[in-house]
Write a protein that holds these residues in place. Structure first.
Motif, short mmCIF file in Angstrom:
data_model
loop_
_atom_site.label_atom_id
_atom_site.label_comp_id
_atom_site.label_asym_id
_atom_site.label_seq_id
_atom_site.Cartn_x
_atom_site.Cartn_y
_atom_site.Cartn_z
N ILE A 273 8.94 15.78 -26.53
CA ILE A 273 7.20 16.18 -27.14
C ILE A 273 6.81 16.12 -26.07
O ILE A 273 5.44 16.25 -26.27
N ALA A 276 6.20 18.18 -22.95
CA ALA A 276 5.01 19.06 -24.39
C ALA A 276 3.96 19.15 -24.55
O ALA A 276 2.58 19.79 -23.78
N THR A 295 0.43 25.82 -31.94
CA THR A 295 0.23 25.30 -33.44
C THR A 295 0.97 23.72 -33.30
O THR A 295 0.26 22.49 -33.30
N THR A 300 1.43 17.96 -33.69
CA THR A 300 1.48 16.87 -33.36
C THR A 300 0.67 15.75 -32.67
O THR A 300 0.94 14.58 -33.41
N LEU A 304 -0.05 12.40 -34.36
CA LEU A 304 0.64 11.03 -33.91
C LEU A 304 -0.96 10.21 -33.50
O LEU A 304 -0.71 8.74 -33.66
N LYS B 79 4.36 36.05 -31.31
CA LYS B 79 3.55 34.72 -30.72
C LYS B 79 4.63 34.37 -28.51
O LYS B 79 6.05 34.57 -29.19
N MET B 101 2.50 17.59 -12.86
CA MET B 101 3.50 17.26 -13.26
C MET B 101 4.77 16.97 -12.35
O MET B 101 4.36 17.70 -11.72
N ILE B 109 9.71 21.03 -18.98
CA ILE B 109 9.41 21.96 -19.96
C ILE B 109 10.20 23.47 -20.36
O ILE B 109 9.66 24.24 -21.34
N HIS B 112 12.27 23.14 -23.57
CA HIS B 112 12.04 23.34 -24.61
C HIS B 112 12.44 24.05 -26.04
O HIS B 112 12.58 23.21 -26.48
N ALA B 117 14.86 17.72 -29.79
CA ALA B 117 14.93 16.35 -29.74
C ALA B 117 13.34 16.03 -30.42
O ALA B 117 12.17 17.34 -29.94
N ILE B 119 10.09 13.86 -33.39
CA ILE B 119 9.20 12.18 -32.59
C ILE B 119 10.59 11.35 -32.91
O ILE B 119 10.32 10.22 -31.81
#
Ligand SMILES: Nc1ncnc2c1ncn2[C@@H]1O[C@H](COP(=O)(O)OP(=O)(O)OP(=O)(O)O)[C@@H](O)[C@H]1O
Ligand SMILES: [Mg+2]
Lengths: 407, 264
Positions: A273, A276, A295, A300, A304, B79, B101, B109, B112, B117, B119
């Motif tokens: 996360i 990202a 989105t 998030t 957060l 999208k 990065m 990335i 992803h 995973a 939060i």
């Protein structure tokens, strides 16, 4: 060799003239309204000119020095420079004792200092939490949020109202405050999904003002500008604590809160996360093209960030036992933003240092409180010029799998 | 070679205000082949990629992705992240890495959309999250090794030389586990040796069963690498065929007239 060229000289002269021109109305003309007199303080003009001139020359010299040093370094290493904090963390011999000393200092702080100092420190630590929360939104995800204080208010009012109407205690209200703030974060997130940069900043600013106005004017709900008083302080197994013990208890609670925040945010940053979120700041289009749902990730980020403000809000209400809308003005948002920017966007250590510096310094420099805003502005402007990455530059995590070992 | 088309485009149009950037474009890309899309500057090649990957919504037309052994899917109106999940991954003409990065993080990335995973997992670091993260790093490192960047895994992406950045973009796209890889001028700005390495890299990617569609101005590369070529000009397809046909097609030569074409 540092040399002042004719061009530097001319630039300095122009700068000085500009400054003299711009400050003319406030520095030179003094109107005495009672006697209808105008005093012309021409000597001030001279001071302004001289100061601007020297400052401009010094800046030019500094720039030359910096550029030369940079090119030297690039020639020597071929790659980028290693920042001081990276060196610090990579040398355990220095980092460990320093961290241990720091921890010890915060642990025994209430024993060494008066309750007044403890109180100030508690406030500063709450700003650490706020700063770290905003850091997720602004520093990591790159979404400029100028209404962050709204979530702080949501947390504080959640606790205050629940406590007033239903006698809900601190420990129950703490998660509720966080959740409420997160919901408001998502509420704000939806309309601003398509916005970036300045536009986003303006809408979030408006959001902050809306919350403030609602709190001020909807008296049946929030008790209006008068605020809510007699909010219960955090309890400790129903033990009656003395005033001093309560303050110390709150201090340690806040320390625990800060530790929790650091722990959680550190883990988040180095996760799927967190990456990202950071990618979103770096390049939105590439981010989407790599399969990240813009989105979700934006919402998030808002949720957060808001959660920590909500938690801090509950702490704030409990600590002061009294809240009113005046604690949640735009100035507060600006302050938290300064903490993030000054400390270093995206860096946890930076935000901690930023919060301590910006909150503690003014408290200890009360003698100069007239110049506080001036000093603030000066510090921020010079930071932007000389160290735009903040006090502590953000360093990226290196991931190593068990399999590959050393390259 | 498998003759089933993995991607079929029918009557694709894209208007920008009054400008028609793509005009009833039809093309099919067969599974496992390297196809090339060529055309003069401003022909609409990048616009085609943008329509395909969901960055633009096409004005008209149909984009169908047919993964082998699965029902075909319409890509119109998805999208960009959904398109990537469906199995299309791309690189950009003007490199769009995440400059701040590290090289490995850039590839991570790309992982992803193939990982889960959340939060809570990130905070608690439960065994499942840890395993996923470990696997990700292993996959990422393997990809970096493949494009020859493993020794630079911890370097910040913006410090990489130009050619390396282009290869990193390919590694990042591969990390999304695509069926079809879209490369927008992968050889731009590369020296002859780097181009040679790129050619063998693209061949090795194809050998693993991926289909590739590339936009390129370097005719030498296009002619030696591609199985099939589509030529567009002013948003219209003016020719298609195997390299030998396209090379001698008078319409193509005319479209390129004025430009020095090096048919080596
Ligand atoms: N977002 C946009 N808005 C308006 N016009 C656009 C947009 N994107 C592309 N165009 C126009 O569409 C046409 C095709 O552009 P495109 O970038 O697809 O060309 P290209 O074939 O990739 O060229 P090059 O070889 O130079 O990369 C150009 O005329 C361009 O000006
Ligand atoms: Mg293009």
């Amino acid at each position: 060799m540092n040399v002042i060229t004719i061009k530097n000289f001319r630039n300095a002269l122009v700068t000085a003239l500009w400054f003299m021109f711009l400050t003319f109305p406030i520095m030179v003309i003094k109107v005495n309204t009672t006697e209808n007199l105008i005093v012309w303080r021409w000597h001030n003009l001279l001071y302004v000119g001289a100061t601007a001139f020297t400052a401009s020359l010094l800046t030019a010299l500094y720039r030359q020095y910096r550029d030369r040093k940079r090119s030297q370094q690039q020639q020597e290493e071929g790659t980028s420079r290693v920042s001081w904090n990276e060196r610090f963390f990579n040398t355990p011999a220095i980092a460990r004792p320093v961290c241990a000393l720091g921890a010890l200092f915060f642990l025994v702080f209430p024993l060494l200092f008066s309750t007044y100092q403890v109180n100030i420190m508690t406030t500063a630590l709450m700003y650490v939490v706020l700063g770290l929360g905003l850091n997720i939104v602004v520093g990591v995800a790159g979404l400029l949020n100028l209404g962050y204080v709204a979530f702080y208010a949501v947390g504080a009012y959640t606790y205050a109202l629940l406590n007033m109407h239903y006698g809900v205690g601190f420990w129950v209200a703490l998660p509720l405050g966080g959740i409420m703030a997160a919901l408001f974060g998502i509420l704000l997130g939806f309309p601003v999904l398509r916005l970036r940069g300045d536009y986003l900043a303006i809408v979030t600013l408006g959001f902050g003002e809306i919350i403030l106005l609602v709190l001020k004017n909807w008296s049946e709900f929030s008790q209006g500008p008068g605020g809510i008083s007699n909010i219960s302080r955090p309890g400790l197994f129903n033990i009656q604590l003395s005033m001093e013990a309560t303050l110390n208890y709150q201090y340690y609670l806040t320390i625990a809160m800060v530790l929790l925040t650091i722990f959680v945010i550190n883990r988040l940053q180095n996760s799927r996360i967190g990456r990202a979120l950071f990618a979103l700041r770096e390049d939105e289009i590439a981010c989407q093209a790599m399969g990240i749902d813009k989105t979700t990730i934006k919402l998030t980020a808002f949720a957060l960030g808001a959660t920590w403000a909500g938690l801090a809000g509950v702490f704030f209400a409990a600590k002061n036992a009294y809240i009113n809308p005046d604690s949640f003005t735009f100035l507060e948002s600006a302050m938290i933003l300064c903490i993030v920017v000054l400390g270093g966007m995206g860096s946890i250590l930076g935000v901690i240092i930023g919060a301590l510096v910006l909150i503690l310094l003014p408290e200890y420099l009360r003698a100069f409180s007239d110049y506080r805003m001036l000093a603030f502005g000066a510090i921020l402007v010079s930071m932007m010029i000389f160290r735009p990455q903040g006090i502590v530059a953000n360093i990226r995590q290196s991931y190593r799998s068990s399999k590959d070992g050393a390259p | 070679m498998n003759m089933e088309p993995i991607l079929s485009v029918r009557g694709l149009c894209m208007d920008f205000g009054g400008i028609r950037a793509l005009d009833k474009l039809d093309l099919r890309i067969r599974a496992g082949e390297i196809a090339a899309l060529i055309g003069p500057n401003g022909a609409g090649k990048t616009t085609f990629f943008n329509c395909l990957t969901g960055i633009y919504t096409p004005t008209a037309g149909e984009l169908l992705l047919a993964p082998p052994g699965q029902p075909s899917r319409r890509l119109n109106g998805l999208k960009p992240n959904r398109v990537t999940e469906a199995g299309l991954a791309r690189t950009f003409q003007n490199i769009r890495l995440f400059p701040g990065m590290t090289v490995l993080e850039n590839v991570l990335i790309g992982r992803h959309c193939r990982t889960k995973a959340k939060i809570l997992g990130a905070i608690l670091r439960d065994p499942r999250t840890r395993r996923e993260e470990r696997e990700n790093v292993d996959i990422g490192m393997a990809l970096l090794k493949k494009v020859g960047l493993a020794h630079m895994a911890d370097e910040v992406a913006k410090n990489l030389p130009y050619g390396a950045q282009r290869r990193l973009e390919i590694a990042r796209a591969l990390a999304t586990e695509p069926l079809l890889l879209l490369l927008d001028e992968p050889a731009a700005g590369m020296n002859p040796q780097e181009t040679q390495e790129l050619i063998s890299l693209i061949r090795s990617i194809r050998a693993e069963g991926l289909s590739i569609l590339l936009i390129e101005h370097d005719m030498k590369l296009v002619m030696s690498l591609s199985d099939y070529i589509f030529v567009v000009d002013y948003g219209r397809k003016i020719a298609e065929g195997v390299p030998e046909e396209v090379r001698i097609n008078p319409v193509v030569i005319k479209a390129y007239l004025g430009e020095e074409v090096d048919y080596a």
